[in-house]
Scaffold this motif. Structure first.
Motif, short mmCIF file in Angstrom:
data_model
loop_
_atom_site.label_atom_id
_atom_site.label_comp_id
_atom_site.label_asym_id
_atom_site.label_seq_id
_atom_site.Cartn_x
_atom_site.Cartn_y
_atom_site.Cartn_z
N ALA B 5 0.91 -0.92 -0.15
CA ALA B 5 0.40 -0.34 0.02
C ALA B 5 0.77 1.08 -0.13
O ALA B 5 0.52 2.24 -0.62
N HIS B 8 2.20 1.54 -3.58
CA HIS B 8 1.35 2.72 -4.54
C HIS B 8 1.11 3.75 -3.79
O HIS B 8 1.45 4.51 -5.14
N LEU B 9 1.16 4.56 -2.51
CA LEU B 9 0.67 5.84 -2.61
C LEU B 9 2.00 6.50 -2.78
O LEU B 9 1.52 7.82 -3.79
N VAL B 10 3.46 6.15 -2.88
CA VAL B 10 4.21 6.86 -3.07
C VAL B 10 4.61 6.43 -4.42
O VAL B 10 5.43 7.72 -5.24
N GLY B 12 2.65 6.95 -6.90
CA GLY B 12 1.84 7.93 -7.12
C GLY B 12 2.67 9.03 -7.37
O GLY B 12 1.91 10.44 -8.29
N ILE B 13 3.03 9.57 -6.86
CA ILE B 13 3.52 11.29 -6.08
C ILE B 13 4.30 11.69 -6.52
O ILE B 13 4.79 12.56 -6.34
N VAL B 14 5.11 10.64 -7.41
CA VAL B 14 6.90 10.83 -7.45
C VAL B 14 6.66 10.42 -9.50
O VAL B 14 6.37 10.21 -9.63
N LEU B 56 1.83 10.62 4.43
CA LEU B 56 2.08 9.22 4.47
C LEU B 56 1.73 8.39 5.13
O LEU B 56 1.03 6.95 5.93
#
Lengths: 175, 79
Positions: B5, B8-10, B12-14, B56
């Motif tokens: 998880a 995935h979260l990271v 999407g933002i890099v 995060l």
């Protein structure tokens, strides 16, 4: 008329050109789709049930995760929801290169807050009309203050935000 | 699940999603998720005043059933 005689653009012409350059609706739909993909995959990984609804309200994209047991994705006072909204906006920004004002809701939390705060704004406006004295409300986040300002304006009074984040609060003024 | 998880979260933002990796470490003082990102993405993942790192940690904390999962953010060159 020769080329040199072309009159300068009027303000209204400039405005039209500006609007043509930035079509609002398609971008917001795309924002919603990027956000929905990002959140959908998170729900999958975390094995959480939930459906994702997308919409455009005014000038912002809205994305709601509904159904299932989503309480922990809201958190106390909506802190988890706010964190998730922040990350989702960044994901949209990474994809589009444009800052996003996307609004995320989970399990109807913001919708519920909206109706409670609309009622608070309306009731406070009535009280200020009756007493003629300004009333200060408790500190709220920007979304919550906006809802209260809207309700006060609908009741025909004026309100302002005062103080510094995160302690910024609404004051309702008599006319 | 938590490491997946977080990854995935990271991602999407890099700007360099393929260089994101997460290591799950169980230490004496509890569980730590170490996120490694491209050096150019470090600022993005931390955010102004640590705002993004905090977001995060908040979401990972909400997803995890155990208490107190640490999230460390490092660049790919750090061991």
């Amino acid at each position: 008329m020769t080329k040199d005689d072309v009159p300068p653009m009027t303000e209204s012409q400039i405005d039209v050109t500006h609007e043509d350059a930035e079509p609002a609706a398609p971008d917001l739909e795309r924002e919603g789709e990027i956000a929905a993909d990002y959140l959908e995959e998170l729900l999958d990984i975390a094995d959480l049930d939930g459906d994702i609804d997308m919409d455009v309200e005014g000038e912002r994209a809205t994305v709601s995760i509904v159904g299932g047991d989503l309480d922990r994705m809201v958190g106390r006072d909506g802190v988890v929801l706010d964190a998730l909204q922040e990350l989702t906006r960044l994901a949209v920004h990474t994809s589009t290169g444009m800052r996003s004002r996307l609004m995320l809701d989970v399990g109807g939390y913001r919708a519920g807050r909206r109706s409670v705060l609309t009622e608070l704004g309306t009731r406070t406006a009535e009280q200020v009309k009756a007493n003629g004295e300004p009333v200060r409300l408790a500190p709220m986040n920007p979304f919550e203050r906006k809802v209260v300002h809207d309700a006060v304006a609908a009741a025909g009074l004026r309100s302002e935000s005062e103080g510094e984040e995160p302690g910024r609060f609404v004051v309702v003024h008599p006319t | 699940m938590l490491d997946e998880a977080l990854e995935h979260l990271v991602r999407g933002i890099v700007d360099h999603p393929d260089e994101v990796s997460v290591r799950d470490r169980q230490g004496r003082r509890g569980r730590t998720l170490e996120v490694r990102v491209h050096p150019e993405d470090l600022g993005k993942v931390i955010g102004r005043n640590g705002r993004t790192a905090k977001a995060l940690r908040t979401v990972v904390g909400a997803l995890g059933s155990e208490r107190g999962v640490r999230v460390d953010i490092l660049d790919v060159d750090e061991r």
